[in-house]
Motif scaffolding. Structure first.
Motif: not given
Length: 309
Positions: A246-260
């Protein structure tokens, strides 16, 4: 050129005019925050006041719940103020404080999940030596490291970030984010970027590699062990794996929308993706562990009934 001393505030540009609906959003977000605080605080009290729960697994869980409170408090008060406000600005000092809190929260979460996997590894792979391998001093040392390392690392990172010269003050998010501030910098950001990447990879990937190692060992024991060993592994490891996922999916969401470039994605969806890792784990973890672990569930029920009586 605008330097940091001239940037006294940041504008959070991801907010949009919701009219009278802002009061509905405020009530929903406030309700979520109250539930998160109540649920996590209840489980912290349950673990602290009952000596039967002063075991390594529950002490690590207590640290996890404290971190959920910490991260939520770093987000929700400012978020609630911004929902009601017509001018979505935040002072520079408050912005950097929020960056410090949220990044510390993320690092502590991963490290806490790592020491929880280590505890499960010892309990399943070395059941007869468990009490000698995980002493009270070791528990205190692991929890202290889980908190002190991220705090020190984030102090340095926040200082390096705040020392940069900025050419703007608009952040396209609903909360302060370090990557967004770095993108505003006019000065050389090699040092802050290098330190940020090193700290991020060292914490996140270090924790994930360690967790992967412990679960490989657990799987080997399960395949060669008895049915009882497999049942014990499933019952104790499933909540941990769900929390990690759950936390890793949320972290991936944040990384993707911040950097792309996510301009094609609706604004509400971008806000949801950026908030997922800050809201969903603190919301679901106390429910997950509270319902799954019979000791916590029974003592929690008893405590609530006594309060009600």
């Amino acid at each position: 050129m605008i330097n940091f001393t001239q940037v006294s505030y940041f504008t959070l540009a991801a907010y949009f005019d919701t009219g009278a609906l802002k009061y509905l959003y405020f009530i929903i977000v406030l309700s979520l925050y109250i539930f998160i605080v109540s649920a996590n605080l209840l489980l912290i009290v349950v673990i602290c006041v009952n000596r039967s729960l002063h075991e390594p697994m529950y002490m690590f869980l207590c640290s996890l719940f404290v971190n959920e409170l910490y991260g939520s408090t770093g987000l929700f008060p400012l978020l609630l103020l911004q929902i009601l406000s017509d001018i979505h600005t935040v002072s520079a000092s408050a912005c950097y404080l929020q960056i410090f809190c949220l990044y510390t929260y993320g690092a502590v979460e991963y490290l806490n999940l790592a020491i929880m996997s280590y505890d499960r590894y010892l309990a399943i792979c070395y059941p007869l030596q468990y009490n000698t391998r995980i002493t009270h001093n070791k528990i205190a040392t692991l929890i202290a490291f889980t908190w002190l390392y991220p705090l020190l690392a984030c102090v340095v990172y926040t200082y390096l970030n705040s020392d940069s010269q900025l050419c703007g003050n608009i952040i396209y998010k609903v909360y302060c984010d370090s990557h967004s501030v770095v993108k505003l910098a006019c000065s050389d950001t090699v040092v802050v970027n290098a330190y940020g990447l090193l700290a991020c990879f060292g914490t996140i990937f270090g924790a994930l590699i360690f967790i992967l190692y412990t679960y490989m060992k657990i799987l080997l024991v399960c395949f060669s062990g008895s049915k009882q060993t497999r049942q014990k592994a499933v019952s104790t490891c499933t909540p941990h794996l769900i929390s990690l996922f759950n936390f890793s999916v949320g972290t991936c969401f944040e990384l993707i929308q911040s950097r792309f470039n996510m301009s094609s994605v609706p604004n509400m969806m971008r806000i949801f993706l950026s908030l997922y890792f800050l809201t969903c784990p603190p919301l679901f973890n106390p429910v997950l562990y509270g319902l799954n672990m019979s000791k916590i569930r029974e003592i929690g029920k008893s405590l609530l009934s006594n309060i009600g009586y």
